[in-house]
Design an enzyme around this catalytic site. Structure first.
Site, PDB file in Angstrom:
ATOM      1  N   CYS A   1      -1.596  -3.569  14.756  1.00 51.13           N
ATOM      2  CA  CYS A   1      -1.332  -3.186  13.509  1.00 51.13           C
ATOM      3  C   CYS A   1      -1.709  -4.339  13.111  1.00 51.13           C
ATOM      4  CB  CYS A   1       0.159  -2.885  13.834  1.00 51.13           C
ATOM      5  SG  CYS A   1       0.324  -3.098  12.144  1.00 51.13           S
TER       6      CYS A   1
ATOM      7  N   CYS B   1      -4.425   0.008   8.548  1.00 48.30           N
ATOM      8  CA  CYS B   1      -2.888  -0.064   7.991  1.00 48.30           C
ATOM      9  C   CYS B   1      -3.153  -1.421   7.506  1.00 48.30           C
ATOM     10  CB  CYS B   1      -1.265   0.434   8.913  1.00 48.30           C
ATOM     11  SG  CYS B   1      -0.325   0.072   8.177  1.00 48.30           S
TER      12      CYS B   1
ATOM     13  N   GLU C   1       1.013  -1.423   0.083  1.00 52.48           N
ATOM     14  CA  GLU C   1       0.163   0.250  -0.129  1.00 52.48           C
ATOM     15  C   GLU C   1       0.225   1.291   0.032  1.00 52.48           C
ATOM     16  OE1 GLU C   1      -3.317  -2.440   2.874  1.00 52.48           O
ATOM     17  OE2 GLU C   1      -2.148  -0.512   3.399  1.00 52.48           O
TER      18      GLU C   1
ATOM     19  N   CYS D   1       3.201  -5.802  15.801  1.00 57.26           N
ATOM     20  CA  CYS D   1       2.797  -4.977  17.300  1.00 57.26           C
ATOM     21  C   CYS D   1       1.181  -5.881  16.928  1.00 57.26           C
ATOM     22  CB  CYS D   1       3.206  -3.905  16.779  1.00 57.26           C
ATOM     23  SG  CYS D   1       5.162  -3.317  16.410  1.00 57.26           S
TER      24      CYS D   1
ATOM     25  N   CYS E   1       2.785   8.204   1.698  1.00 51.49           N
ATOM     26  CA  CYS E   1       3.460   7.250   2.292  1.00 51.49           C
ATOM     27  C   CYS E   1       3.438   5.997   2.466  1.00 51.49           C
ATOM     28  CB  CYS E   1       2.291   6.994   3.651  1.00 51.49           C
ATOM     29  SG  CYS E   1       2.163   5.464   4.704  1.00 51.49           S
TER      30      CYS E   1
HETATM   31  N1  SAH Z   1       7.521  -0.674  10.961  1.00 53.22           N
HETATM   32  C1  SAH Z   1       7.177   1.218  10.861  1.00 53.22           C
HETATM   33  C2  SAH Z   1       6.932   1.181  10.179  1.00 53.22           C
HETATM   34  C3  SAH Z   1       5.010   1.170   9.846  1.00 53.22           C
HETATM   35  S1  SAH Z   1       3.888   1.207  10.690  1.00 53.22           S
HETATM   36  C4  SAH Z   1       6.710   1.510  12.709  1.00 53.22           C
HETATM   37  O1  SAH Z   1       6.950   0.365  13.302  1.00 53.22           O
HETATM   38  O2  SAH Z   1       7.166   2.352  12.981  1.00 53.22           O
HETATM   39  C5  SAH Z   1       4.021   3.320  10.555  1.00 53.22           C
HETATM   40  C6  SAH Z   1       2.346   3.653  12.198  1.00 53.22           C
HETATM   41  O3  SAH Z   1       1.232   3.009  12.282  1.00 53.22           O
HETATM   42  C7  SAH Z   1       2.764   2.806  13.592  1.00 53.22           C
HETATM   43  O4  SAH Z   1       3.399   4.398  13.981  1.00 53.22           O
HETATM   44  C8  SAH Z   1       2.002   2.338  13.793  1.00 53.22           C
HETATM   45  O5  SAH Z   1       1.250   2.884  14.884  1.00 53.22           O
HETATM   46  C9  SAH Z   1       0.446   3.212  12.502  1.00 53.22           C
HETATM   47  N2  SAH Z   1      -0.706   1.869  12.946  1.00 53.22           N
HETATM   48  C10 SAH Z   1      -0.528   0.343  13.056  1.00 53.22           C
HETATM   49  N3  SAH Z   1      -1.460   0.039  12.838  1.00 53.22           N
HETATM   50  C11 SAH Z   1      -2.455   1.183  13.246  1.00 53.22           C
HETATM   51  C12 SAH Z   1      -3.878   1.312  13.737  1.00 53.22           C
HETATM   52  N4  SAH Z   1      -4.725   0.095  13.376  1.00 53.22           N
HETATM   53  N5  SAH Z   1      -4.382   2.036  14.033  1.00 53.22           N
HETATM   54  C13 SAH Z   1      -3.578   3.708  14.027  1.00 53.22           C
HETATM   55  N6  SAH Z   1      -2.440   3.265  13.506  1.00 53.22           N
HETATM   56  C14 SAH Z   1      -1.770   1.953  13.267  1.00 53.22           C
HETATM   57 FE1  SF4 Z   2       5.154  -3.066  14.354  1.00 58.42          FE
HETATM   58 FE2  SF4 Z   2       3.301  -2.906  12.269  1.00 58.42          FE
HETATM   59 FE3  SF4 Z   2       5.024  -1.027  12.227  1.00 58.42          FE
HETATM   60 FE4  SF4 Z   2       5.998  -4.093  11.808  1.00 58.42          FE
HETATM   61  S1  SF4 Z   2       4.463  -2.573  10.330  1.00 58.42           S
HETATM   62  S2  SF4 Z   2       6.034  -2.555  13.357  1.00 58.42           S
HETATM   63  S3  SF4 Z   2       4.092  -4.562  13.016  1.00 58.42           S
HETATM   64  S4  SF4 Z   2       3.222  -1.345  14.334  1.00 58.42           S
END
Ligand code: SAH
Ligand code: SF4
Length: 386
Positions: free
Chosen positions: A148, A372, A119, A145, A134
Protein backbone atom coordinates in the site's frame (compact mmCIF):
# COMPACT_ATOMS: atom_id res chain seq x y z
CA UNK A 1 -17.83 -9.75 23.37
CA UNK A 2 -14.18 -9.24 22.51
CA UNK A 3 -11.56 -11.51 24.02
CA UNK A 4 -9.35 -8.46 24.32
CA UNK A 5 -9.05 -6.55 27.52
CA UNK A 6 -10.39 -3.10 28.19
CA UNK A 7 -6.77 -1.91 28.57
CA UNK A 8 -6.14 -2.92 24.98
CA UNK A 9 -9.15 -0.94 23.83
CA UNK A 10 -8.02 2.10 25.81
CA UNK A 11 -4.53 1.77 24.32
CA UNK A 12 -5.88 1.91 20.77
CA UNK A 13 -7.89 5.03 21.59
CA UNK A 14 -5.00 6.72 23.42
CA UNK A 15 -2.68 6.03 20.53
CA UNK A 16 -5.03 7.69 18.09
CA UNK A 17 -5.30 10.78 20.31
CA UNK A 18 -1.62 11.53 19.62
CA UNK A 19 -2.50 12.42 16.07
CA UNK A 20 -5.44 14.67 16.76
CA UNK A 21 -6.55 17.13 14.12
CA UNK A 22 -6.23 20.86 14.78
CA UNK A 23 -9.14 22.74 16.38
CA UNK A 24 -11.75 24.13 14.02
CA UNK A 25 -11.33 27.82 14.72
CA UNK A 26 -10.43 30.11 11.83
CA UNK A 27 -7.76 32.80 12.02
CA UNK A 28 -10.52 35.42 12.44
CA UNK A 29 -11.95 33.52 15.43
CA UNK A 30 -15.03 32.15 13.64
CA UNK A 31 -15.91 28.51 14.25
CA UNK A 32 -16.87 25.91 11.68
CA UNK A 33 -20.31 24.42 12.32
CA UNK A 34 -19.71 21.43 10.03
CA UNK A 35 -18.78 18.34 12.02
CA UNK A 36 -20.40 19.48 15.26
CA UNK A 37 -22.98 17.07 16.63
CA UNK A 38 -26.39 18.30 17.78
CA UNK A 39 -25.23 18.76 21.38
CA UNK A 40 -22.27 20.89 20.36
CA UNK A 41 -24.39 22.91 17.98
CA UNK A 42 -26.88 23.44 20.83
CA UNK A 43 -24.10 24.71 23.10
CA UNK A 44 -22.97 27.19 20.42
CA UNK A 45 -26.52 28.48 20.03
CA UNK A 46 -27.02 28.75 23.80
CA UNK A 47 -23.77 30.73 24.02
CA UNK A 48 -25.20 33.40 21.71
CA UNK A 49 -28.57 33.36 23.46
CA UNK A 50 -30.48 31.44 20.78
CA UNK A 51 -33.15 28.83 21.55
CA UNK A 52 -32.65 25.10 21.08
CA UNK A 53 -34.88 24.90 17.97
CA UNK A 54 -32.17 26.71 15.98
CA UNK A 55 -30.24 23.45 15.99
CA UNK A 56 -32.96 21.75 13.97
CA UNK A 57 -33.11 24.67 11.53
CA UNK A 58 -29.35 24.85 11.06
CA UNK A 59 -29.07 21.09 10.73
CA UNK A 60 -31.60 21.11 7.89
CA UNK A 61 -29.82 23.88 5.99
CA UNK A 62 -26.31 22.54 6.53
CA UNK A 63 -26.81 18.81 6.02
CA UNK A 64 -30.05 18.45 4.08
CA UNK A 65 -29.83 21.43 1.76
CA UNK A 66 -26.02 21.66 1.62
CA UNK A 67 -26.08 25.43 2.08
CA UNK A 68 -22.77 27.13 2.91
CA UNK A 69 -24.06 30.70 3.11
CA UNK A 70 -26.18 31.82 6.06
CA UNK A 71 -27.91 34.34 3.76
CA UNK A 72 -29.62 31.43 1.96
CA UNK A 73 -31.27 30.14 5.14
CA UNK A 74 -34.71 31.52 4.38
CA UNK A 75 -36.34 30.27 7.58
CA UNK A 76 -33.93 32.40 9.63
CA UNK A 77 -34.49 36.16 9.95
CA UNK A 78 -31.96 38.42 8.25
CA UNK A 79 -30.46 39.97 11.44
CA UNK A 80 -29.75 36.52 12.85
CA UNK A 81 -28.25 35.38 9.53
CA UNK A 82 -25.82 38.28 9.81
CA UNK A 83 -24.98 37.52 13.43
CA UNK A 84 -24.38 33.83 12.64
CA UNK A 85 -22.07 34.77 9.77
CA UNK A 86 -20.03 36.95 12.13
CA UNK A 87 -19.42 34.06 14.49
CA UNK A 88 -19.49 30.94 12.33
CA UNK A 89 -18.72 29.46 8.95
CA UNK A 90 -20.08 26.38 7.17
CA UNK A 91 -16.81 25.06 5.87
CA UNK A 92 -15.57 22.73 3.18
CA UNK A 93 -12.08 21.44 2.51
CA UNK A 94 -10.55 23.23 -0.47
CA UNK A 95 -9.98 21.35 -3.71
CA UNK A 96 -6.24 20.95 -4.37
CA UNK A 97 -6.83 18.73 -7.41
CA UNK A 98 -9.88 17.31 -9.14
CA UNK A 99 -9.62 14.86 -12.02
CA UNK A 100 -12.30 12.94 -13.86
CA UNK A 101 -11.41 9.67 -15.56
CA UNK A 102 -12.67 8.51 -18.94
CA UNK A 103 -14.81 5.98 -17.03
CA UNK A 104 -16.34 8.86 -15.00
CA UNK A 105 -14.50 8.09 -11.76
CA UNK A 106 -13.68 11.42 -10.15
CA UNK A 107 -10.76 11.83 -7.81
CA UNK A 108 -10.29 14.75 -5.46
CA UNK A 109 -7.32 15.79 -3.42
CA UNK A 110 -8.78 17.90 -0.64
CA UNK A 111 -6.71 20.36 1.38
CA UNK A 112 -7.60 21.12 4.98
CA UNK A 113 -7.00 24.28 7.01
CA UNK A 114 -3.52 23.28 8.20
CA UNK A 115 -2.45 22.49 4.61
CA UNK A 116 -2.67 18.71 5.04
CA UNK A 117 -4.28 16.79 2.21
CA UNK A 118 -6.26 13.60 1.72
CA UNK A 119 -7.85 11.80 -1.20
CA UNK A 120 -11.52 11.19 -1.91
CA UNK A 121 -12.85 9.29 -4.92
CA UNK A 122 -16.32 9.13 -6.44
CA UNK A 123 -16.88 5.78 -8.11
CA UNK A 124 -20.04 5.65 -10.22
CA UNK A 125 -21.94 2.39 -10.39
CA UNK A 126 -21.48 1.07 -13.93
CA UNK A 127 -25.10 -0.07 -14.10
CA UNK A 128 -27.24 2.09 -11.83
CA UNK A 129 -27.44 5.85 -11.83
CA UNK A 130 -25.66 6.16 -8.50
CA UNK A 131 -22.28 5.57 -6.94
CA UNK A 132 -20.02 5.44 -3.90
CA UNK A 133 -17.82 8.06 -2.34
CA UNK A 134 -14.55 6.61 -1.06
CA UNK A 135 -13.47 8.66 1.94
CA UNK A 136 -10.15 8.97 3.79
CA UNK A 137 -9.99 8.72 7.57
CA UNK A 138 -6.37 9.80 8.14
CA UNK A 139 -3.62 11.72 6.39
CA UNK A 140 -1.26 8.83 5.61
CA UNK A 141 -1.42 5.64 7.68
CA UNK A 142 0.69 4.28 10.52
CA UNK A 143 0.25 0.67 9.48
CA UNK A 144 2.71 0.14 6.59
CA UNK A 145 1.06 -2.71 4.68
CA UNK A 146 3.71 -3.75 2.15
CA UNK A 147 1.57 -3.34 -0.99
CA UNK A 148 0.00 0.00 0.00
CA UNK A 149 1.35 3.33 -1.08
CA UNK A 150 -0.42 5.22 1.72
CA UNK A 151 1.53 3.11 4.21
CA UNK A 152 4.81 4.55 2.91
CA UNK A 153 3.84 8.11 3.82
CA UNK A 154 5.45 9.27 7.01
CA UNK A 155 3.37 12.30 7.80
CA UNK A 156 0.24 11.18 9.58
CA UNK A 157 -2.58 12.70 11.48
CA UNK A 158 -6.16 11.79 12.12
CA UNK A 159 -8.82 13.60 10.20
CA UNK A 160 -11.42 15.32 12.36
CA UNK A 161 -15.16 14.74 12.02
CA UNK A 162 -15.51 18.04 10.08
CA UNK A 163 -12.89 16.87 7.61
CA UNK A 164 -14.45 13.43 7.18
CA UNK A 165 -17.99 14.76 6.69
CA UNK A 166 -16.48 17.62 4.66
CA UNK A 167 -15.04 15.23 2.05
CA UNK A 168 -18.51 13.84 1.36
CA UNK A 169 -20.15 17.27 1.31
CA UNK A 170 -17.50 18.76 -0.97
CA UNK A 171 -17.87 15.79 -3.35
CA UNK A 172 -21.64 16.45 -3.42
CA UNK A 173 -20.93 20.13 -4.14
CA UNK A 174 -18.86 19.08 -7.13
CA UNK A 175 -21.87 17.25 -8.60
CA UNK A 176 -24.45 19.82 -7.49
CA UNK A 177 -25.96 16.90 -5.56
CA UNK A 178 -28.17 18.64 -3.05
CA UNK A 179 -31.97 18.70 -3.14
CA UNK A 180 -33.20 20.74 -6.07
CA UNK A 181 -35.78 23.49 -5.47
CA UNK A 182 -38.33 20.96 -6.78
CA UNK A 183 -37.44 18.71 -3.88
CA UNK A 184 -35.67 15.97 -5.84
CA UNK A 185 -33.29 14.13 -3.57
CA UNK A 186 -29.67 13.36 -4.46
CA UNK A 187 -29.03 9.89 -5.84
CA UNK A 188 -25.56 9.82 -7.30
CA UNK A 189 -23.56 10.25 -4.10
CA UNK A 190 -25.59 7.96 -1.88
CA UNK A 191 -23.08 5.45 -0.56
CA UNK A 192 -19.93 5.88 1.53
CA UNK A 193 -17.01 3.50 1.66
CA UNK A 194 -14.33 4.23 4.26
CA UNK A 195 -11.58 2.80 2.08
CA UNK A 196 -9.44 5.81 1.30
CA UNK A 197 -6.25 6.76 3.07
CA UNK A 198 -5.82 5.65 6.66
CA UNK A 199 -7.13 3.06 9.08
CA UNK A 200 -10.61 4.17 10.22
CA UNK A 201 -10.50 2.09 13.40
CA UNK A 202 -7.33 3.89 14.52
CA UNK A 203 -9.35 7.08 14.36
CA UNK A 204 -12.55 5.66 15.73
CA UNK A 205 -13.83 8.65 17.69
CA UNK A 206 -13.74 11.04 14.73
CA UNK A 207 -14.98 8.45 12.23
CA UNK A 208 -17.89 7.47 14.48
CA UNK A 209 -18.88 11.08 15.04
CA UNK A 210 -18.77 11.77 11.29
CA UNK A 211 -20.81 8.65 10.45
CA UNK A 212 -23.47 9.54 13.03
CA UNK A 213 -23.76 12.95 11.36
CA UNK A 214 -24.17 11.51 7.85
CA UNK A 215 -26.68 8.93 9.14
CA UNK A 216 -28.87 11.53 10.88
CA UNK A 217 -32.27 11.28 9.20
CA UNK A 218 -32.90 15.04 9.19
CA UNK A 219 -29.70 15.76 7.32
CA UNK A 220 -27.78 13.71 4.78
CA UNK A 221 -29.72 10.70 6.02
CA UNK A 222 -27.67 7.78 4.68
CA UNK A 223 -28.76 4.48 6.16
CA UNK A 224 -26.09 2.38 7.86
CA UNK A 225 -26.54 -0.12 5.05
CA UNK A 226 -25.15 2.46 2.65
CA UNK A 227 -21.90 2.82 4.61
CA UNK A 228 -19.02 0.34 4.56
CA UNK A 229 -16.07 0.60 6.88
CA UNK A 230 -12.89 -1.11 5.76
CA UNK A 231 -10.35 -2.19 8.36
CA UNK A 232 -7.05 -4.01 8.22
CA UNK A 233 -8.19 -5.76 11.41
CA UNK A 234 -8.13 -3.62 14.56
CA UNK A 235 -9.92 -6.37 16.45
CA UNK A 236 -10.84 -4.56 19.71
CA UNK A 237 -12.46 -1.70 17.81
CA UNK A 238 -14.46 -3.94 15.46
CA UNK A 239 -16.80 -4.90 18.29
CA UNK A 240 -17.32 -1.30 19.22
CA UNK A 241 -17.97 -0.18 15.65
CA UNK A 242 -20.45 -3.02 15.25
CA UNK A 243 -22.35 -2.16 18.41
CA UNK A 244 -22.35 1.62 18.04
CA UNK A 245 -22.55 2.19 14.29
CA UNK A 246 -23.76 -1.08 12.78
CA UNK A 247 -22.37 -0.17 9.37
CA UNK A 248 -21.27 -2.78 6.83
CA UNK A 249 -17.87 -4.24 7.48
CA UNK A 250 -15.07 -4.90 5.01
CA UNK A 251 -11.94 -6.64 6.21
CA UNK A 252 -8.63 -6.38 4.40
CA UNK A 253 -7.50 -9.98 4.72
CA UNK A 254 -4.99 -10.33 1.87
CA UNK A 255 -3.34 -13.50 3.25
CA UNK A 256 -4.55 -16.76 4.75
CA UNK A 257 -1.56 -17.72 6.92
CA UNK A 258 -0.19 -15.72 9.84
CA UNK A 259 3.29 -16.10 8.42
CA UNK A 260 2.44 -14.22 5.22
CA UNK A 261 -0.05 -11.83 6.77
CA UNK A 262 2.50 -10.85 9.45
CA UNK A 263 4.66 -9.69 6.58
CA UNK A 264 2.24 -7.96 4.23
CA UNK A 265 -0.26 -6.64 6.83
CA UNK A 266 2.01 -6.07 9.84
CA UNK A 267 -0.96 -5.37 12.15
CA UNK A 268 -1.48 -9.15 12.00
CA UNK A 269 1.38 -9.56 14.50
CA UNK A 270 -0.88 -7.88 17.03
CA UNK A 271 -4.23 -9.34 15.98
CA UNK A 272 -3.62 -12.65 14.18
CA UNK A 273 -5.99 -14.31 11.73
CA UNK A 274 -7.80 -16.49 14.30
CA UNK A 275 -8.69 -13.44 16.44
CA UNK A 276 -9.69 -11.47 13.37
CA UNK A 277 -11.99 -14.22 12.15
CA UNK A 278 -13.56 -14.57 15.59
CA UNK A 279 -14.29 -10.82 15.58
CA UNK A 280 -15.89 -11.15 12.13
CA UNK A 281 -18.07 -14.04 13.26
CA UNK A 282 -19.45 -12.04 16.16
CA UNK A 283 -19.90 -8.80 14.17
CA UNK A 284 -23.52 -7.85 14.74
CA UNK A 285 -26.17 -7.90 12.08
CA UNK A 286 -24.30 -10.18 9.73
CA UNK A 287 -26.96 -11.87 7.69
CA UNK A 288 -27.23 -12.75 4.06
CA UNK A 289 -28.38 -9.24 3.31
CA UNK A 290 -25.43 -7.79 5.21
CA UNK A 291 -22.47 -9.90 4.33
CA UNK A 292 -18.96 -9.13 5.50
CA UNK A 293 -16.69 -8.30 2.59
CA UNK A 294 -13.22 -9.81 2.63
CA UNK A 295 -10.81 -7.81 0.54
CA UNK A 296 -8.01 -9.81 -1.00
CA UNK A 297 -5.35 -8.08 -3.05
CA UNK A 298 -3.94 -10.43 -5.69
CA UNK A 299 -0.14 -10.39 -5.68
CA UNK A 300 1.58 -12.53 -8.31
CA UNK A 301 3.28 -15.57 -6.81
CA UNK A 302 2.76 -14.26 -3.26
CA UNK A 303 -0.81 -15.04 -2.19
CA UNK A 304 -2.61 -16.16 -5.35
CA UNK A 305 -2.27 -19.96 -5.38
CA UNK A 306 -5.11 -22.47 -5.55
CA UNK A 307 -4.13 -23.81 -2.11
CA UNK A 308 -4.54 -20.31 -0.69
CA UNK A 309 -7.97 -19.97 -2.31
CA UNK A 310 -9.02 -23.21 -0.63
CA UNK A 311 -7.66 -22.05 2.73
CA UNK A 312 -9.56 -18.78 2.34
CA UNK A 313 -12.77 -20.74 1.82
CA UNK A 314 -12.03 -22.74 4.97
CA UNK A 315 -11.46 -19.56 7.00
CA UNK A 316 -14.76 -17.97 6.02
CA UNK A 317 -16.85 -21.15 5.95
CA UNK A 318 -20.29 -20.64 7.42
CA UNK A 319 -19.99 -16.86 7.48
CA UNK A 320 -22.27 -14.61 5.48
CA UNK A 321 -19.42 -13.29 3.39
CA UNK A 322 -18.26 -12.20 0.01
CA UNK A 323 -14.72 -11.88 -1.30
CA UNK A 324 -13.53 -8.90 -3.30
CA UNK A 325 -10.51 -9.84 -5.36
CA UNK A 326 -8.48 -6.71 -5.96
CA UNK A 327 -5.91 -6.62 -8.75
CA UNK A 328 -2.75 -5.08 -7.27
CA UNK A 329 -2.19 -1.54 -8.51
CA UNK A 330 1.60 -1.08 -8.77
CA UNK A 331 3.32 2.14 -7.73
CA UNK A 332 6.92 3.28 -8.25
CA UNK A 333 9.15 1.35 -5.87
CA UNK A 334 6.59 -1.34 -4.98
CA UNK A 335 8.07 -4.81 -5.01
CA UNK A 336 4.96 -6.73 -6.09
CA UNK A 337 3.36 -7.51 -9.42
CA UNK A 338 -0.34 -7.99 -10.13
CA UNK A 339 -1.52 -11.58 -10.57
CA UNK A 340 -2.22 -12.67 -14.13
CA UNK A 341 -5.72 -13.12 -15.49
CA UNK A 342 -5.56 -16.92 -15.30
CA UNK A 343 -4.51 -16.89 -11.63
CA UNK A 344 -7.25 -14.41 -10.80
CA UNK A 345 -9.89 -16.52 -12.50
CA UNK A 346 -8.68 -19.77 -10.94
CA UNK A 347 -8.73 -18.20 -7.49
CA UNK A 348 -12.19 -16.67 -8.04
CA UNK A 349 -13.46 -20.01 -9.37
CA UNK A 350 -12.50 -21.88 -6.19
CA UNK A 351 -14.11 -19.27 -3.95
CA UNK A 352 -17.29 -19.22 -6.05
CA UNK A 353 -17.52 -23.00 -6.17
CA UNK A 354 -17.72 -22.87 -2.37
CA UNK A 355 -20.79 -20.65 -2.65
CA UNK A 356 -19.29 -17.21 -2.06
CA UNK A 357 -19.55 -14.27 -4.43
CA UNK A 358 -16.02 -13.42 -5.56
CA UNK A 359 -16.07 -10.47 -7.94
CA UNK A 360 -12.77 -9.37 -9.40
CA UNK A 361 -12.78 -5.66 -8.80
CA UNK A 362 -12.17 -3.95 -12.13
CA UNK A 363 -9.65 -1.15 -11.80
CA UNK A 364 -11.54 2.11 -12.05
CA UNK A 365 -10.15 5.43 -13.13
CA UNK A 366 -6.78 3.89 -13.81
CA UNK A 367 -5.85 6.78 -16.10
CA UNK A 368 -6.04 9.21 -13.19
CA UNK A 369 -5.92 7.11 -10.06
CA UNK A 370 -2.56 5.46 -9.88
CA UNK A 371 -2.29 3.61 -6.58
CA UNK A 372 -4.07 4.61 -3.42
CA UNK A 373 -2.23 7.48 -1.74
CA UNK A 374 -0.28 8.49 -4.83
CA UNK A 375 -2.04 11.71 -5.69
CA UNK A 376 -1.11 13.19 -2.34
CA UNK A 377 2.55 12.24 -2.78
CA UNK A 378 2.58 13.88 -6.22
CA UNK A 379 1.09 17.06 -4.80
CA UNK A 380 3.65 17.20 -1.97
CA UNK A 381 6.45 16.72 -4.48
CA UNK A 382 5.18 19.55 -6.67
CA UNK A 383 4.73 21.89 -3.75
CA UNK A 384 8.23 21.10 -2.55
CA UNK A 385 9.46 22.03 -6.06
CA UNK A 386 10.99 18.61 -6.57
N1 SAH B 1 -6.89 0.93 6.14
C1 SAH B 1 -8.09 0.33 5.74
C2 SAH B 1 -8.87 1.12 4.72
C3 SAH B 1 -8.07 1.79 3.66
S1 SAH B 1 -7.12 0.75 2.57
C4 SAH B 1 -7.82 -1.07 5.22
O1 SAH B 1 -6.65 -1.44 5.05
O2 SAH B 1 -8.78 -1.78 5.04
C5 SAH B 1 -8.43 0.20 1.52
C6 SAH B 1 -8.05 -0.84 0.51
O3 SAH B 1 -7.12 -0.32 -0.44
C7 SAH B 1 -7.40 -2.08 1.12
O4 SAH B 1 -8.25 -3.18 1.08
C8 SAH B 1 -6.22 -2.30 0.26
O5 SAH B 1 -6.21 -3.60 -0.16
C9 SAH B 1 -6.42 -1.42 -0.94
N2 SAH B 1 -5.11 -1.09 -1.52
C10 SAH B 1 -4.07 -0.52 -0.90
N3 SAH B 1 -3.01 -0.44 -1.75
C11 SAH B 1 -3.41 -0.95 -2.92
C12 SAH B 1 -2.77 -1.17 -4.19
N4 SAH B 1 -1.51 -0.81 -4.40
N5 SAH B 1 -3.50 -1.75 -5.17
C13 SAH B 1 -4.78 -2.09 -4.97
N6 SAH B 1 -5.43 -1.93 -3.82
C14 SAH B 1 -4.77 -1.38 -2.79
FE1 SF4 C 1 -2.66 -0.91 5.30
FE2 SF4 C 1 -2.84 1.03 3.49
FE3 SF4 C 1 -5.05 0.27 4.86
FE4 SF4 C 1 -3.06 1.61 6.08
S1 SF4 C 1 -4.37 2.37 4.42
S2 SF4 C 1 -4.10 -0.21 6.86
S3 SF4 C 1 -1.23 0.83 5.08
S4 SF4 C 1 -3.88 -0.95 3.38
Amino acid sequence: MSDLSETDRVRVLAKSALFDPPAVVLADGRRDLVGMDRTELGAEMAAIGEPAFRVKQLWHWIYHQGVTDFARMSSIARPLQVRLAEKFVIGRPSVATEQTSVDSTRKFLFRFRDGQEAETVYIPDPVEDRGAVCISSQVGCTLSCRFCHTGTQTLVRNLGAPEIVGQFMAARDSYGEWPSPKGETPRLLSTIVLMGMGEPLYNYVNVAKAMKIVMDGEGIGLSRRRITLSTSGVVPMMDRAGAELGVNLAVSLHAVTDELRDEIVPLNRKYPIAELMAACRRYPGSSNARRITFEYIMLKGVNDSEAEARELVRLIAGMPAKVNLIPFNPWPGSKYEPSGKAALERFAGIVMAAGFAAPIRTPRGSDILAACGQLRTESRRERAGA
